[in-house]
Write a protein that holds these residues in place. Structure first.
Motif: not given
Length: 164
Positions: A40, A71, A136
């Motif tokens: 991520d 995240k 994100q």
């Protein structure tokens, strides 16, 4: 006659270039600190928001972009004030665009205490300010649009194309 036409076309071209909202692109995998091994990523995007005069258009420019691992928590998208920057995330899959509102860096609202101990809101204007976004990373995100939202209306000021 040819000179007048050429001069007219030059002036028209110059005006068309200066009237469009800014547009650029960023390649996620080429950002500083991008780790291909991480699952991520968080994108940190800084935009310089400017307005040269009271009736001049609001302009935006991407001035810094960097990637980080991890995240994000949900920050919400509530509209709080009348002067804001609306950020619209557009995706290539069939998802609806996501709108998130941020305080407008040119029209800040600050809390002021009086001598009597009362709290009130005071509007402060600026000609230049920075909008910092944390986003994100999403493989389906293809574009981020920025809008200046004021009582005068909503105007698109920037489009950032996202490439993988």
């Amino acid at each position: 006659m040819l000179r007048r036409s050429a001069l007219f076309l030059i002036i028209l071209s110059w005006q068309m270039v200066n009237c469009r909202q800014a547009k650029s692109f960023v390649s996620i995998s080429k950002l500083p600190n991008y780790d291909t091994q991480a699952a991520d990523h968080i994108l940190f995007l800084d935009f310089l928001i400017t307005q040269s005069g009271d009736n001049a258009p609001v302009k935006a420019k991407l001035v810094n972009s960097i990637a980080g691992n991890g995240k994000m928590k949900d920050l919400g998208s509530a509209r709080i004030q009348q002067n804001q920057i609306k950020v619209v995330h557009i995706f290539s899959d069939k998802r609806q665009p996501v709108e998130i509102f941020y305080e407008h860096p040119l029209f800040l609202s600050v809390e002021v205490f009086s001598k009597e101990g009362n709290l009130s809101q005071n509007a402060q204007t600026a000609r230049e300010g920075t909008l910092s976004l944390r986003v994100q990373d999403d493989p389906a995100r293809e574009k981020i649009d920025l809008y200046s939202v004021t009582p005068k209306g909503e105007i698109k000021i920037y489009s950032l194309l996202i490439k993988k």
